[in-house]
Scaffold this motif. Structure first.
Motif, PDB file in Angstrom:
ATOM      1  N   THR A  95       0.835  -1.198   0.000  1.00 41.28           N
ATOM      2  CA  THR A  95       0.000   0.000   0.000  1.00 41.28           C
ATOM      3  C   THR A  95       0.877   1.258   0.000  1.00 41.28           C
ATOM      4  OG1 THR A  95      -1.763  -1.129   1.224  1.00 41.28           O
ATOM      5  CG2 THR A  95      -1.746   1.282   1.277  1.00 41.28           C
ATOM      6  N   GLY A  96       0.783   2.042  -1.059  1.00 42.36           N
ATOM      7  CA  GLY A  96       1.504   3.309  -1.121  1.00 42.36           C
ATOM      8  C   GLY A  96       2.777   3.286  -1.935  1.00 42.36           C
ATOM      9  N   TYR A  97       3.367   2.114  -2.207  1.00 41.63           N
ATOM     10  CA  TYR A  97       4.599   2.078  -2.988  1.00 41.63           C
ATOM     11  C   TYR A  97       4.921   0.644  -3.412  1.00 41.63           C
ATOM     12  CZ  TYR A  97       6.641   0.681   1.502  1.00 41.63           C
ATOM     13  OH  TYR A  97       6.899   0.058   2.679  1.00 41.63           O
ATOM     14  N   SER A  98       5.957   0.524  -4.249  1.00 46.33           N
ATOM     15  CA  SER A  98       6.469  -0.776  -4.668  1.00 46.33           C
ATOM     16  C   SER A  98       7.826  -1.007  -4.032  1.00 46.33           C
ATOM     17  CB  SER A  98       6.609  -0.853  -6.198  1.00 46.33           C
ATOM     18  OG  SER A  98       5.348  -0.768  -6.821  1.00 46.33           O
ATOM     19  N   ALA A  99       8.053  -2.238  -3.598  1.00 41.50           N
ATOM     20  CA  ALA A  99       9.366  -2.609  -3.079  1.00 41.50           C
ATOM     21  C   ALA A  99      10.319  -2.801  -4.255  1.00 41.50           C
ATOM     22  CB  ALA A  99       9.253  -3.890  -2.257  1.00 41.50           C
ATOM     23  N   PRO A 100      11.622  -2.845  -4.020  1.00 42.25           N
ATOM     24  CA  PRO A 100      12.574  -3.019  -5.119  1.00 42.25           C
ATOM     25  C   PRO A 100      12.357  -4.330  -5.867  1.00 42.25           C
ATOM     26  CG  PRO A 100      13.701  -2.327  -3.109  1.00 42.25           C
ATOM     27  CD  PRO A 100      12.304  -2.653  -2.720  1.00 42.25           C
ATOM     28  N   PHE A 101      12.543  -4.300  -7.188  1.00 43.07           N
ATOM     29  CA  PHE A 101      12.557  -5.524  -7.988  1.00 43.07           C
ATOM     30  C   PHE A 101      13.747  -6.366  -7.516  1.00 43.07           C
ATOM     31  CE2 PHE A 101      14.279  -7.717 -11.802  1.00 43.07           C
ATOM     32  CZ  PHE A 101      13.250  -8.630 -11.959  1.00 43.07           C
ATOM     33  N   THR A 102      13.506  -7.659  -7.263  1.00 35.85           N
ATOM     34  CA  THR A 102      14.487  -8.477  -6.545  1.00 35.85           C
ATOM     35  C   THR A 102      14.877  -9.713  -7.350  1.00 35.85           C
ATOM     36  OG1 THR A 102      13.338  -7.788  -4.528  1.00 35.85           O
ATOM     37  CG2 THR A 102      15.004  -9.501  -4.303  1.00 35.85           C
ATOM     38  N   PRO A 103      16.023  -9.680  -8.024  1.00 33.04           N
ATOM     39  CA  PRO A 103      16.514 -10.870  -8.714  1.00 33.04           C
ATOM     40  C   PRO A 103      17.571 -11.591  -7.868  1.00 33.04           C
ATOM     41  CG  PRO A 103      17.685  -8.957  -9.525  1.00 33.04           C
ATOM     42  CD  PRO A 103      16.779  -8.466  -8.407  1.00 33.04           C
ATOM     43  N   SER A 104      17.795 -12.875  -8.168  1.00 30.77           N
ATOM     44  CA  SER A 104      18.887 -13.631  -7.546  1.00 30.77           C
ATOM     45  C   SER A 104      19.437 -14.620  -8.558  1.00 30.77           C
ATOM     46  CB  SER A 104      18.423 -14.365  -6.296  1.00 30.77           C
ATOM     47  OG  SER A 104      17.619 -15.480  -6.637  1.00 30.77           O
ATOM     48  N   LEU A 105      20.690 -15.024  -8.353  1.00 30.58           N
ATOM     49  CA  LEU A 105      21.361 -15.985  -9.223  1.00 30.58           C
ATOM     50  C   LEU A 105      22.127 -16.961  -8.345  1.00 30.58           C
ATOM     51  CD1 LEU A 105      22.233 -16.813 -12.161  1.00 30.58           C
ATOM     52  CD2 LEU A 105      24.237 -15.328 -11.817  1.00 30.58           C
ATOM     53  N   ASN A 106      21.982 -18.268  -8.605  1.00 27.60           N
ATOM     54  CA  ASN A 106      22.678 -19.307  -7.864  1.00 27.60           C
ATOM     55  C   ASN A 106      23.404 -20.239  -8.828  1.00 27.60           C
ATOM     56  OD1 ASN A 106      21.916 -19.627  -4.701  1.00 27.60           O
ATOM     57  ND2 ASN A 106      20.284 -18.575  -5.822  1.00 27.60           N
ATOM     58  N   LEU A 107      24.660 -20.563  -8.501  1.00 21.12           N
ATOM     59  CA  LEU A 107      25.483 -21.447  -9.330  1.00 21.12           C
ATOM     60  C   LEU A 107      26.061 -22.547  -8.458  1.00 21.12           C
ATOM     61  CD1 LEU A 107      27.552 -18.668 -11.169  1.00 21.12           C
ATOM     62  CD2 LEU A 107      25.543 -19.840 -12.075  1.00 21.12           C
ATOM     63  N   SER A 108      26.156 -23.748  -9.006  1.00 16.58           N
ATOM     64  CA  SER A 108      26.764 -24.866  -8.297  1.00 16.58           C
ATOM     65  C   SER A 108      27.497 -25.741  -9.306  1.00 16.58           C
ATOM     66  CB  SER A 108      25.693 -25.689  -7.578  1.00 16.58           C
ATOM     67  OG  SER A 108      26.261 -26.823  -6.959  1.00 16.58           O
ATOM     68  N   TYR A 109      28.757 -26.082  -8.981  1.00 17.42           N
ATOM     69  CA  TYR A 109      29.576 -26.887  -9.900  1.00 17.42           C
ATOM     70  C   TYR A 109      30.328 -27.943  -9.103  1.00 17.42           C
ATOM     71  CZ  TYR A 109      33.311 -28.237 -13.108  1.00 17.42           C
ATOM     72  OH  TYR A 109      34.189 -28.956 -13.875  1.00 17.42           O
ATOM     73  N   ILE A 110      30.160 -29.193  -9.466  1.00 18.32           N
ATOM     74  CA  ILE A 110      30.891 -30.297  -8.843  1.00 18.32           C
ATOM     75  C   ILE A 110      32.212 -30.451  -9.586  1.00 18.32           C
ATOM     76  CG2 ILE A 110      30.870 -32.742  -8.246  1.00 18.32           C
ATOM     77  CD1 ILE A 110      27.828 -32.611  -8.219  1.00 18.32           C
ATOM     78  N   ALA A 111      33.266 -29.924  -9.000  1.00 19.72           N
ATOM     79  CA  ALA A 111      34.573 -29.935  -9.661  1.00 19.72           C
ATOM     80  C   ALA A 111      35.258 -31.281  -9.549  1.00 19.72           C
ATOM     81  CB  ALA A 111      35.462 -28.840  -9.054  1.00 19.72           C
ATOM     82  N   LEU A 112      34.915 -32.049  -8.529  1.00 20.83           N
ATOM     83  CA  LEU A 112      35.568 -33.343  -8.299  1.00 20.83           C
ATOM     84  C   LEU A 112      34.560 -34.295  -7.692  1.00 20.83           C
ATOM     85  CD1 LEU A 112      38.148 -35.139  -8.052  1.00 20.83           C
ATOM     86  CD2 LEU A 112      38.514 -34.076  -5.807  1.00 20.83           C
ATOM     87  N   GLU A 113      34.477 -35.483  -8.249  1.00 20.86           N
ATOM     88  CA  GLU A 113      33.595 -36.493  -7.685  1.00 20.86           C
ATOM     89  C   GLU A 113      34.068 -37.874  -8.126  1.00 20.86           C
ATOM     90  OE1 GLU A 113      28.892 -36.851  -6.841  1.00 20.86           O
ATOM     91  OE2 GLU A 113      29.431 -36.563  -8.942  1.00 20.86           O
ATOM     92  N   ASP A 114      34.517 -38.658  -7.139  1.00 19.93           N
ATOM     93  CA  ASP A 114      34.848 -40.052  -7.403  1.00 19.93           C
ATOM     94  C   ASP A 114      34.334 -40.874  -6.221  1.00 19.93           C
ATOM     95  OD1 ASP A 114      36.738 -39.821  -5.323  1.00 19.93           O
ATOM     96  OD2 ASP A 114      38.306 -39.221  -6.722  1.00 19.93           O
ATOM     97  N   GLY A 115      34.757 -42.060  -6.100  1.00 16.31           N
ATOM     98  CA  GLY A 115      34.201 -42.919  -5.069  1.00 16.31           C
ATOM     99  C   GLY A 115      34.529 -42.522  -3.655  1.00 16.31           C
ATOM    100  N   SER A 116      35.567 -41.703  -3.455  1.00 14.41           N
ATOM    101  CA  SER A 116      36.006 -41.402  -2.100  1.00 14.41           C
ATOM    102  C   SER A 116      35.960 -39.925  -1.736  1.00 14.41           C
ATOM    103  CB  SER A 116      37.440 -41.908  -1.898  1.00 14.41           C
ATOM    104  OG  SER A 116      38.332 -41.226  -2.769  1.00 14.41           O
ATOM    105  N   GLN A 117      35.800 -39.028  -2.707  1.00 14.86           N
ATOM    106  CA  GLN A 117      35.817 -37.607  -2.378  1.00 14.86           C
ATOM    107  C   GLN A 117      35.004 -36.803  -3.372  1.00 14.86           C
ATOM    108  OE1 GLN A 117      39.802 -35.982  -2.624  1.00 14.86           O
ATOM    109  NE2 GLN A 117      40.341 -37.309  -4.327  1.00 14.86           N
ATOM    110  N   SER A 118      34.593 -35.621  -2.932  1.00 17.83           N
ATOM    111  CA  SER A 118      33.845 -34.722  -3.807  1.00 17.83           C
ATOM    112  C   SER A 118      34.160 -33.287  -3.417  1.00 17.83           C
ATOM    113  CB  SER A 118      32.336 -34.978  -3.706  1.00 17.83           C
ATOM    114  OG  SER A 118      31.850 -34.624  -2.424  1.00 17.83           O
ATOM    115  N   LEU A 119      34.123 -32.402  -4.416  1.00 18.95           N
ATOM    116  CA  LEU A 119      34.350 -30.977  -4.218  1.00 18.95           C
ATOM    117  C   LEU A 119      33.296 -30.214  -4.999  1.00 18.95           C
ATOM    118  CD1 LEU A 119      36.000 -28.507  -3.251  1.00 18.95           C
ATOM    119  CD2 LEU A 119      37.400 -28.776  -5.332  1.00 18.95           C
ATOM    120  N   LYS A 120      32.497 -29.436  -4.285  1.00 13.47           N
ATOM    121  CA  LYS A 120      31.463 -28.628  -4.920  1.00 13.47           C
ATOM    122  C   LYS A 120      31.785 -27.158  -4.706  1.00 13.47           C
ATOM    123  CE  LYS A 120      27.061 -29.628  -4.478  1.00 13.47           C
ATOM    124  NZ  LYS A 120      25.701 -29.749  -3.873  1.00 13.47           N
TER     125      LYS A 120
END
Length: 622
Positions: A378-403
């Motif tokens: 009521t009375g105004y608009s709040a800021p337009f709100t964007p977001s961005l999320n990234l995820s990358y699995i750089a390493l993954e084998d049977g014993s270790q993982s790095l995200k």
């Protein structure tokens, strides 16, 4: 009266449904989950800490404030004894900049802008997610420093389950609670009830009187009931009714200088009701979720009433555009009717928002998501709100993982009703707080047949514009007066053999957070934001025994006095538990010693905290 009438209607609906369950067609239903993905799915680049039912079991006679103080990289501002006002600071943000969400409802007071976490007991819930950093695009207004999501988890395939718990401790701390999950493959119900109290008559050294004194006027009690009924007429539809009613009363703990002055004592009483009706339906392409909620909050203090009623409608639709592309879109509409003695008689406010979230799994290792939200008030608009999320699995084998993960997003907070409408200098045109947040971090895991090692590191930067403060005057009023920033790093690591076949199970963990939070108009750390937080723990288990040792260090904190800081302090807590099994029932007995070193400390200036104290708890499952 309106609240009692609404409760009666909603309870009648759920009770009527229970009575009708055997009139349905007697056919077997396929157990499927009819739900859209949570916003956590679209926040894969953020730092999210999850507390599951096993971890929460140890803390479930206490409040959300206790759990997060001991197990999360946040600062809890406690105005004295357990049960007193407790607010949160995540990444240096104020309590108003943390959203606490249950069933799509932001529990923060519409008048004060924050939630008193001493009134939220963890016994009500099955899981809790703590998302660090801005998530306004996902959860709306106030999700600036972080977001807490309270979850009720219903298992359609489980048998009927009942739980009773009681606890007794120092300063006449008492807890009585029960849980029940029952029903069949068409109807499922869950009921949780509890009562908690304490006199908080502990002894502390009064710096002003130069003597030991018994804490006065710090007792409290809290009672509540949470009920939900779910109905599946077929494999593609589900109805549910969720009801949560709480009431609490407490003496307001006086500052040290007034501890022995009864004329200064005061008290408050809170009553809260939240009721939600949900409908979910799934077809070949879309999952639709719609809900209608009614929320009433009432605070009584010194004969003055501060109350609000709101009705909220929510819709979400989700579909898979391709095998790797998911879309969720929705809207929220809310109307608010305050009943506050300092507002104009005809005050009313409308809030609405629309959002869209898209996640693209580019490969099985790399995914990206974006969420867009626009809110109007009521009375105004709040800021337009964007977001961005990234995820990358750089390493993954049977014993270790790095995200490797990262997130960036705009944040905002709509002014509270008090900030817009309070008193003679009401300011309906006050601007929303605005800002942005950037995260970058990684999660690493390595395991073998005997040990599992995990570590997580997240760096963050949070900037806030148009920060709202209350300006002293005659009368006091709210205004946009400053800009702030917060930057730092959160580090955690643990190692253990909890997944091995060894008889003695153990796990050791530690976490450290550094937060540099500043006003841009003065070279001073924000008040009550410690730069350094460190916690560590050791868990040992053998057969039916378990031992938990938790240590916490809180660095010095600035106060309103530029020449005085609260000292740093350390706490050490120990707990011992033992399981017993009798036929199909289990009994868990727990003994705790908190602040075992009897440290003297304050979380808020002039509000002493308890010294060494004890708690004994018995939990029965059958």
């Amino acid at each position: 009266m309106r609240l009692k009438g609404l409760m009666a209607v909603l309870f009648f609906i759920s009770t009527y449904c229970v009575g009708q369950e055997y009139q349905l067609p007697d056919r077997e239903l396929k157990e499927v989950e009819i739900t859209a993905k949570s916003m956590k799915y679209y926040s894969q680049g953020a730092h999210i800490q999850t507390f599951d039912s096993t971890e929460m079991q140890f803390y479930n006679e206490g409040t959300l404030a206790t759990l997060l103080r001991d197990k999360a990289s946040v600062y809890i501002r406690e105005y004295g004894a357990p049960g007193q006002l407790s607010s949160i600071s995540i990444r240096g943000a104020s309590p108003e900049n943390t959203a606490i969400v249950w069933n799509g409802i932001n529990l923060n007071s519409l008048t004060l802008g924050q939630t008193d976490m001493s009134t939220i007991n963890t016994f009500y819930f099955d899981n809790i997610d703590l998302q660090y950093g801005a998530s306004s695009a996902q959860y709306g207004s106030g999700a600036v420093g972080g977001t807490i999501i309270l979850k009720d988890q219903l298992d359609w395939e489980s048998e009927n389950h009942f739980e009773i718990q009681t606890a007794y401790g120092s300063f006449n701390q008492q807890f009585y609670g029960f849980k029940a999950q029952y029903g069949n493959n068409k109807w499922k119900h869950k009921t949780v009830g509890l009562y908690q109290m304490a006199d908080n008559d502990y002894t502390f050294y009064n710096e002003y009187a130069k003597e030991d004194q018994v804490q006065q006027n710090a007792g409290f009690w809290h009672a509540g009931i949470l009920h939900e009924t779910h109905f599946k007429p077929n494999e593609n539809e589900e109805w549910s009714v969720n009801l949560w009613y709480t009431q609490d009363q407490r003496g307001i703990q006086p500052i040290m200088g007034n501890n022995m002055k009864p004329s200064t004592y005061d008290s408050t009483e809170n009553t809260n009701f939240r009721g939600v009706v949900n409908y979910k339906v799934k077809n070949d392409q879309w999952t639709h979720t719609a809900s209608v909620a009614y929320i009433q909050d009432e605070l009584l203090n010194g004969g003055s009433q501060i109350a609000t009623q709101r009705v909220q409608g929510d819709y979400r639709g989700e579909t898979s555009l391709t095998n790797s592309l998911t879309l969720q879109t929705g809207l929220t509409l809310m109307n608010i009717w305050p009943d506050v003695y300092a507002y104009a008689a005809d005050t009313e406010e409308f809030r609405g928002s629309v959002f869209a979230a898209v996640r693209w799994d580019v490969t099985n290792r790399f995914n990206v998501s974006t969420t867009l939200r626009q809110t109007v008030v009521t009375g105004y608009s709040a800021p337009f709100t964007p977001s961005l999320n990234l995820s990358y699995i750089a390493l993954e084998d049977g014993s270790q993982s790095l995200k490797i993960k990262s997130s960036a997003g705009r944040s905002y907070r709509v002014p509270t009703l008090n900030e817009r409408y309070w008193g003679e200098k009401a300011n309906p045109d006050i601007k929303p707080e605005d800002g942005y947040n950037v995260d970058l971090g990684f999660d690493y895991t390595k395991s073998n047949n005997h040990l599992t090692f995990n570590t997580s590191v997240t760096g963050f930067y949070l900037r806030t514009f148009n920060k709202i403060l209350w300006i002293p005057g005659n009368p006091t009023y709210a205004a946009n007066v400053k800009e702030t920033y917060s930057r730092g790093v959160e580090v955690s690591a643990d190692i253990g053999n909890q997944y091995s076949k060894q008889l003695l199970k153990w796990k050791f963990g530690a976490a450290y957070s550094f937060t540099d939070a500043q006003n841009l108009d003065k070279d001073k750390q924000l008040m009550y934001v410690p730069k350094n937080l460190f916690r560590s723990y050791i868990n040992l288990g053998i057969a039916t025994w378990s031992l938990n040792i938790d240590g916490n260090f809180v660095g010095k904190r600035t106060t309103a006095n530029d020449y005085y800081n609260l000292d740093a302090y350390q706490l050490l807590n120990v707990g011992l538990s033992k399981w017993f099994k009798i036929n199909n029932s289990r009994i868990l007995l727990t003994a705790k010693v908190n602040n075992i070193t009897n440290s003297e400390y304050q979380n808020y200036e002039e509000y002493p905290m308890p010294g060494i104290n004890y708690m004994f708890k018995a939990n029965f499952n059958f």
